[in-house]
Design a protein around this motif. Structure first.
Motif, PDB file in Angstrom:
ATOM      1  N   MET A   1       0.841  -1.182   0.000  1.00  0.00           N
ATOM      2  CA  MET A   1       0.000   0.000   0.000  1.00  0.00           C
ATOM      3  C   MET A   1       0.881   1.237   0.000  1.00  0.00           C
ATOM      4  O   MET A   1       1.912   1.281   0.664  1.00  0.00           O
ATOM      5  CB  MET A   1      -0.903   0.000   1.232  1.00  0.00           C
ATOM      6  N   ILE A   2       0.458   2.244  -0.753  1.00  0.00           N
ATOM      7  CA  ILE A   2       1.181   3.512  -0.832  1.00  0.00           C
ATOM      8  C   ILE A   2       0.243   4.623  -0.400  1.00  0.00           C
ATOM      9  O   ILE A   2      -0.868   4.745  -0.921  1.00  0.00           O
ATOM     10  CB  ILE A   2       1.704   3.768  -2.255  1.00  0.00           C
ATOM     11  N   SER A   3       0.704   5.426   0.557  1.00  0.00           N
ATOM     12  CA  SER A   3      -0.047   6.591   1.037  1.00  0.00           C
ATOM     13  C   SER A   3       0.789   7.833   0.812  1.00  0.00           C
ATOM     14  O   SER A   3       1.984   7.845   1.119  1.00  0.00           O
ATOM     15  CB  SER A   3      -0.367   6.467   2.524  1.00  0.00           C
ATOM     16  N   LEU A   4       0.156   8.871   0.280  1.00  0.00           N
ATOM     17  CA  LEU A   4       0.806  10.164   0.105  1.00  0.00           C
ATOM     18  C   LEU A   4       0.095  11.152   1.015  1.00  0.00           C
ATOM     19  O   LEU A   4      -1.121  11.325   0.921  1.00  0.00           O
ATOM     20  CB  LEU A   4       0.716  10.616  -1.358  1.00  0.00           C
ATOM     21  N   ILE A   5       0.852  11.766   1.907  1.00  0.00           N
ATOM     22  CA  ILE A   5       0.309  12.732   2.858  1.00  0.00           C
ATOM     23  C   ILE A   5       0.885  14.099   2.491  1.00  0.00           C
ATOM     24  O   ILE A   5       2.090  14.325   2.600  1.00  0.00           O
ATOM     25  CB  ILE A   5       0.652  12.362   4.314  1.00  0.00           C
ATOM     26  N   LEU A   6       0.015  14.983   2.040  1.00  0.00           N
ATOM     27  CA  LEU A   6       0.409  16.315   1.583  1.00  0.00           C
ATOM     28  C   LEU A   6      -0.040  17.378   2.577  1.00  0.00           C
ATOM     29  O   LEU A   6      -0.993  17.173   3.317  1.00  0.00           O
ATOM     30  CB  LEU A   6      -0.249  16.624   0.232  1.00  0.00           C
ATOM     31  N   GLY A   7       0.617  18.510   2.542  1.00  0.00           N
ATOM     32  CA  GLY A   7       0.189  19.639   3.363  1.00  0.00           C
ATOM     33  C   GLY A   7       1.178  20.773   3.243  1.00  0.00           C
ATOM     34  O   GLY A   7       2.297  20.594   2.761  1.00  0.00           O
ATOM     35  N   GLY A   8       0.762  21.920   3.673  1.00  0.00           N
ATOM     36  CA  GLY A   8       1.634  23.085   3.676  1.00  0.00           C
ATOM     37  C   GLY A   8       2.543  23.082   4.897  1.00  0.00           C
ATOM     38  O   GLY A   8       2.504  22.168   5.732  1.00  0.00           O
ATOM     39  N   GLU A   9       3.332  24.109   5.011  1.00  0.00           N
ATOM     40  CA  GLU A   9       4.235  24.277   6.164  1.00  0.00           C
ATOM     41  C   GLU A   9       3.420  24.309   7.451  1.00  0.00           C
ATOM     42  O   GLU A   9       2.433  25.040   7.544  1.00  0.00           O
ATOM     43  CB  GLU A   9       5.026  25.588   5.978  1.00  0.00           C
ATOM     44  N   LEU A 155      -0.007   6.723  -8.423  1.00  0.00           N
ATOM     45  CA  LEU A 155       0.318   5.359  -8.001  1.00  0.00           C
ATOM     46  C   LEU A 155      -0.257   5.008  -6.634  1.00  0.00           C
ATOM     47  O   LEU A 155      -0.416   3.836  -6.303  1.00  0.00           O
ATOM     48  CB  LEU A 155       1.840   5.183  -7.925  1.00  0.00           C
ATOM     49  N   ALA A 156      -0.535   6.015  -5.835  1.00  0.00           N
ATOM     50  CA  ALA A 156      -0.909   5.800  -4.435  1.00  0.00           C
ATOM     51  C   ALA A 156      -2.300   5.180  -4.306  1.00  0.00           C
ATOM     52  O   ALA A 156      -3.195   5.422  -5.119  1.00  0.00           O
ATOM     53  CB  ALA A 156      -0.860   7.125  -3.679  1.00  0.00           C
ATOM     54  N   ASP A 157      -2.449   4.411  -3.235  1.00  0.00           N
ATOM     55  CA  ASP A 157      -3.753   3.867  -2.874  1.00  0.00           C
ATOM     56  C   ASP A 157      -4.594   4.925  -2.182  1.00  0.00           C
ATOM     57  O   ASP A 157      -5.813   4.896  -2.259  1.00  0.00           O
ATOM     58  CB  ASP A 157      -3.570   2.662  -1.939  1.00  0.00           C
ATOM     59  N   GLU A 158      -3.912   5.828  -1.481  1.00  0.00           N
ATOM     60  CA  GLU A 158      -4.623   6.911  -0.816  1.00  0.00           C
ATOM     61  C   GLU A 158      -3.764   8.164  -0.827  1.00  0.00           C
ATOM     62  O   GLU A 158      -2.539   8.094  -0.777  1.00  0.00           O
ATOM     63  CB  GLU A 158      -5.033   6.543   0.614  1.00  0.00           C
ATOM     64  N   VAL A 159      -4.463   9.302  -0.919  1.00  0.00           N
ATOM     65  CA  VAL A 159      -3.818  10.607  -0.867  1.00  0.00           C
ATOM     66  C   VAL A 159      -4.610  11.436   0.132  1.00  0.00           C
ATOM     67  O   VAL A 159      -5.836  11.552   0.018  1.00  0.00           O
ATOM     68  CB  VAL A 159      -3.798  11.302  -2.248  1.00  0.00           C
ATOM     69  N   ILE A 160      -3.893  11.987   1.101  1.00  0.00           N
ATOM     70  CA  ILE A 160      -4.530  12.754   2.169  1.00  0.00           C
ATOM     71  C   ILE A 160      -3.874  14.130   2.209  1.00  0.00           C
ATOM     72  O   ILE A 160      -2.651  14.249   2.179  1.00  0.00           O
ATOM     73  CB  ILE A 160      -4.375  12.057   3.544  1.00  0.00           C
ATOM     74  N   LEU A 161      -4.694  15.165   2.273  1.00  0.00           N
ATOM     75  CA  LEU A 161      -4.216  16.536   2.401  1.00  0.00           C
ATOM     76  C   LEU A 161      -4.496  16.989   3.825  1.00  0.00           C
ATOM     77  O   LEU A 161      -5.629  16.898   4.296  1.00  0.00           O
ATOM     78  CB  LEU A 161      -4.941  17.452   1.407  1.00  0.00           C
ATOM     79  N   LEU A 162      -3.467  17.477   4.521  1.00  0.00           N
ATOM     80  CA  LEU A 162      -3.629  18.001   5.875  1.00  0.00           C
ATOM     81  C   LEU A 162      -3.729  19.516   5.814  1.00  0.00           C
ATOM     82  O   LEU A 162      -2.880  20.181   5.218  1.00  0.00           O
ATOM     83  CB  LEU A 162      -2.428  17.621   6.749  1.00  0.00           C
ATOM     84  N   VAL A 163      -4.778  20.041   6.408  1.00  0.00           N
ATOM     85  CA  VAL A 163      -4.983  21.481   6.511  1.00  0.00           C
ATOM     86  C   VAL A 163      -5.321  21.767   7.967  1.00  0.00           C
ATOM     87  O   VAL A 163      -6.264  21.187   8.517  1.00  0.00           O
ATOM     88  CB  VAL A 163      -6.132  21.961   5.591  1.00  0.00           C
TER      89      VAL A 163
END
Length: 174
Positions: A1-9, A155-163
């Motif tokens: 499983m591949i998870s991408l966790i994105l977010g700003g500073e 490619l990721a199974d999940e992508v999550i954006l943190l705000v």
């Protein structure tokens, strides 16, 4: 499983990803990619180390991230890489971005095709929301990181954006 966790500073992405890592099947591994090139970065690295549980194994890497993932994924149930923006910056500085990006994406394709494998969690900055400095180097980095995030998200199974510390699922089941 591949998870991408994105977010700003200071969005909370690293702390949130660390919690996800510790909830995943073990053994766990934390992979840090930041280099302590100045005093502010040394302080940030110290703070991240302080916040990690003492029992969590950690590996610090620079541009050799694809090689480290290939070597370590057979030994771990979950690996957190924090963060891809620092890794990409190091690749650009070493003038090896194209080669290392290809190696990294090949490694992810291998992981995605495995039936049973390691849960790979990647933290990356989403830096395209705000103003961009008017230097060619900064514009190149922003474009390159945006492309890398898109390639991993595909490619990721999940992508999550943190705000503001709150997760927003962009892809995959919650």
């Amino acid at each position: 499983m591949i998870s991408l966790i994105l977010g700003g500073e200071k969005s909370g992405k690293s702390a949130w990803a660390l919690e996800r890592l510790l909830q995943a099947d073990g053994p766990h591994l934390f992979v840090g990619t930041a280099a302590a090139r100045d005093m502010e970065m040394r302080r940030r690295i110290r703070e991240h180390r302080r916040l990690r549980p003492p029992h969590l194994p950690a590996l610090e890497t620079d541009i050799e991230l694809p090689e480290a993932l290939r070597r370590e994924r057979a030994e771990h149930g979950a690996i957190l890489v924090d963060s891809l923006d620092f890794w990409l910056f190091a690749c650009i500085q070493a003038d090896q971005e194209d080669r290392l990006r290809t190696e990294f994406l090949d490694c992810l394709h291998e992981s995605a095709s495995e039936q049973v494998g390691t849960h790979l969690l990647f933290v990356s900055s989403e830096i395209g929301f705000g103003p961009i400095q008017a230097t060619p180097e900064t514009r190149r980095f922003v474009r390159s990181l945006g492309l890398l995030n898109q390639q991993i998200a595909a490619l990721a199974d999940e992508v999550i954006l943190l705000v503001a510390g709150l997760p927003l699922w962009l892809k995959g089941a919650r």
